[in-house]
Motif scaffolding. Structure first.
Motif, mmCIF file in Angstrom:
data_model
loop_
_atom_site.group_PDB
_atom_site.id
_atom_site.type_symbol
_atom_site.label_atom_id
_atom_site.label_comp_id
_atom_site.label_asym_id
_atom_site.label_seq_id
_atom_site.Cartn_x
_atom_site.Cartn_y
_atom_site.Cartn_z
ATOM 1 N N HIS A 13 0.905 -1.181 0.033
ATOM 2 C CA HIS A 13 0.094 0.118 0.069
ATOM 3 C C HIS A 13 0.987 1.453 0.005
ATOM 4 O O HIS A 13 2.196 1.227 0.147
ATOM 5 C CB HIS A 13 -0.995 0.066 1.210
ATOM 6 N N VAL A 15 1.225 5.360 1.216
ATOM 7 C CA VAL A 15 0.956 6.030 2.471
ATOM 8 C C VAL A 15 -0.316 6.452 2.380
ATOM 9 O O VAL A 15 -1.201 6.652 3.562
ATOM 10 C CB VAL A 15 1.966 7.383 2.684
ATOM 11 N N CYS A 99 4.830 -0.716 2.749
ATOM 12 C CA CYS A 99 4.304 0.779 2.577
ATOM 13 C C CYS A 99 5.282 1.368 1.641
ATOM 14 O O CYS A 99 6.531 1.367 2.025
ATOM 15 C CB CYS A 99 4.481 1.542 3.870
ATOM 16 N N VAL A 144 -1.520 2.053 9.427
ATOM 17 C CA VAL A 144 -0.694 3.104 9.003
ATOM 18 C C VAL A 144 -0.723 4.263 9.920
ATOM 19 O O VAL A 144 0.418 5.005 10.290
ATOM 20 C CB VAL A 144 -1.274 4.086 7.707
#
Length: 151
Positions: A13, A15, A99, A144
């Motif tokens: 993924h 940010v 990430c 996150v």
């Protein structure tokens, strides 16, 4: 040689919570995050790194790869059970996150995947076929936020 019934699921993924999904070559229309079985002698981290590299062409050491410390045990789909030993019915999946700063072009492994897409996390969770994959994606905002607050 049979597959080990221990695997990784790596949610790749950005940010801003765009999620990479891959379409399975052996099951068109089935979308998922990076997945793969542990090879003998590998740590879970090594498995996650190898699978990211094999399935996307990304260098996992260039980004933040995190073991989310989540284990899912599920019954292996009947159509894929032949890959495992004769009495193996269940797999234990370990969840990781990778990430990236931005959406990044990838190189899919043609023998494993037909296509890839980047989607906002909510849409990605709806598109994947695996309930454990959807759950991991739905937990992404909290993951996150935790990393950002503890950096």
């Amino acid at each position: 040689m049979y597959k080990t019934p221990v695997s990784v699921l790596v949610v790749i993924h950005t940010v801003d919570l765009q999620v990479l999904l891959l379409e399975r070559a052996d099951h068109p229309g089935f979308w998922q995050s990076v997945t793969g079985s542990q090879d003998p002698g590998e740590t879970l981290l090594q498995t996650a790194m190898r699978e990211v590299s094999e399935e996307t062409g990304l260098s996992p050491t260039s980004y933040v790869l995190t073991n989310w410390q989540i284990e899912n045990c599920y019954e292996i789909y009947q159509e894929w059970r032949w890959r495992y030993g004769p009495d193996v019915r269940f797999n234990t999946e370990h969840v990781f996150g990778l990430c990236l700063p931005d959406i990044t072009p990838i190189m899919i492994s043609a023998r494993e995947h037909l296509n890839y897409i980047w989607l906002p996390w909510q849409q990605a969770a709806e598109k994947v076929f695996s309930s454990s994959n959807a759950e991991a994606i739905l937990n992404l905002p909290a993951r996150v936020e935790f990393v950002q607050n503890n950096s």
